[in-house]
Design a protein around this motif. Structure first.
Motif, PDB file in Angstrom:
ATOM      1  N   THR A  32       0.867  -1.164   0.000  1.00 14.44           N
ATOM      2  CA  THR A  32       0.000   0.000   0.000  1.00 14.44           C
ATOM      3  C   THR A  32       0.910   1.221   0.000  1.00 14.44           C
ATOM      4  OG1 THR A  32      -1.698  -1.175   1.228  1.00 14.44           O
ATOM      5  CG2 THR A  32      -1.817   1.231   1.232  1.00 14.44           C
ATOM      6  N   MET A  33       0.574   2.201  -0.814  1.00 14.03           N
ATOM      7  CA  MET A  33       1.405   3.388  -0.964  1.00 14.03           C
ATOM      8  C   MET A  33       0.645   4.620  -0.487  1.00 14.03           C
ATOM      9  SD  MET A  33       4.162   2.130  -2.233  1.00 14.03           S
ATOM     10  CE  MET A  33       5.015   3.663  -2.662  1.00 14.03           C
ATOM     11  N   SER A  34       1.374   5.580   0.013  1.00 11.69           N
ATOM     12  CA  SER A  34       0.714   6.780   0.511  1.00 11.69           C
ATOM     13  C   SER A  34       1.585   8.006   0.304  1.00 11.69           C
ATOM     14  CB  SER A  34       0.391   6.634   1.998  1.00 11.69           C
ATOM     15  OG  SER A  34       1.591   6.579   2.750  1.00 11.69           O
ATOM     16  N   TRP A  35       0.941   9.145   0.454  1.00 17.08           N
ATOM     17  CA  TRP A  35       1.624  10.434   0.477  1.00 17.08           C
ATOM     18  C   TRP A  35       1.280  11.125   1.792  1.00 17.08           C
ATOM     19  CZ3 TRP A  35       5.146  12.058  -3.050  1.00 17.08           C
ATOM     20  CH2 TRP A  35       5.154  11.432  -4.294  1.00 17.08           C
ATOM     21  N   TRP A  51      -4.315   1.407  -2.293  1.00 18.21           N
ATOM     22  CA  TRP A  51      -4.045   0.013  -1.941  1.00 18.21           C
ATOM     23  C   TRP A  51      -3.452  -0.734  -3.131  1.00 18.21           C
ATOM     24  CZ3 TRP A  51      -6.208   3.011   1.416  1.00 18.21           C
ATOM     25  CH2 TRP A  51      -6.153   2.681   2.762  1.00 18.21           C
ATOM     26  N   ARG A  52      -3.118  -1.979  -2.915  1.00 13.46           N
ATOM     27  CA  ARG A  52      -2.216  -2.727  -3.795  1.00 13.46           C
ATOM     28  C   ARG A  52      -2.640  -2.756  -5.259  1.00 13.46           C
ATOM     29  NH1 ARG A  52      -1.971  -7.529   0.715  1.00 13.46           N
ATOM     30  NH2 ARG A  52      -0.802  -6.329   2.252  1.00 13.46           N
ATOM     31  N   ASP A  98       4.017   0.387   2.758  1.00  9.92           N
ATOM     32  CA  ASP A  98       3.900  -0.624   3.804  1.00  9.92           C
ATOM     33  C   ASP A  98       3.134  -1.814   3.236  1.00  9.92           C
ATOM     34  OD1 ASP A  98       2.485  -1.611   6.669  1.00  9.92           O
ATOM     35  OD2 ASP A  98       4.553  -0.951   6.754  1.00  9.92           O
ATOM     36  N   ASP A  99       3.566  -3.011   3.616  1.00  8.31           N
ATOM     37  CA  ASP A  99       2.902  -4.214   3.083  1.00  8.31           C
ATOM     38  C   ASP A  99       2.000  -4.882   4.107  1.00  8.31           C
ATOM     39  OD1 ASP A  99       5.806  -6.486   3.265  1.00  8.31           O
ATOM     40  OD2 ASP A  99       4.843  -5.203   4.760  1.00  8.31           O
TER      41      ASP A  99
END
Length: 120
Positions: A32-35, A51-52, A98-99
């Motif tokens: 999952t990626m974020s800013w 999300w993924r 984060d995974d």
């Protein structure tokens, strides 16, 4: 995972910028990626997450309708399109990965940040 954020700059209020975060992971699609962003003398705040698979996203109330997060798993890249920028959007923008589910950003992977300055 190493993250490299870019695309920041100086823009007038009402303008647009697109931030890019490149990841060095062979399993990018599992993260999952974020800013996040941090204004001077303030805490780092959540901006957006994706999300993924890219089908689920989340946004801070302050950017809903103006910012859009997206990802390209084939390019190991996540984007943040920022439109209708306001002076209060000024800050250093960080990408994070984060995974875990749910994500635990405080102990995830972080990039070095890119400066966004919005002039009035």
């Amino acid at each position: 995972v190493q993250l490299q954020a870019s695309g920041g700059g100086l823009v007038q209020a009402g303008g647009s910028l697109r931030l890019v975060c490149a990841a060095s992971s062979r399993t990018f699609s599992s993260y999952t990626m974020s800013w996040f962003r941090q204004a001077p003398a303030k805490e780092r705040d959540f901006v957006a997450a994706i999300w993924r698979s890219g089908t689920s996203t989340d946004y801070a109330d302050s950017v809903k309708g103006r910012f859009a997060i997206s990802r390209d798993n084939a390019k190991n890249t996540v984007y943040l399109q920022m439109n209708s920028l306001k002076p209060e959007d000024t800050g250093v923008y960080y990408c994070a990965a984060d995974d875990r589910e749910p994500p635990n950003w405080s102990s995830g992977y972080w990039g070095q940040g890119t400066q966004v300055t919005v002039s009035s």
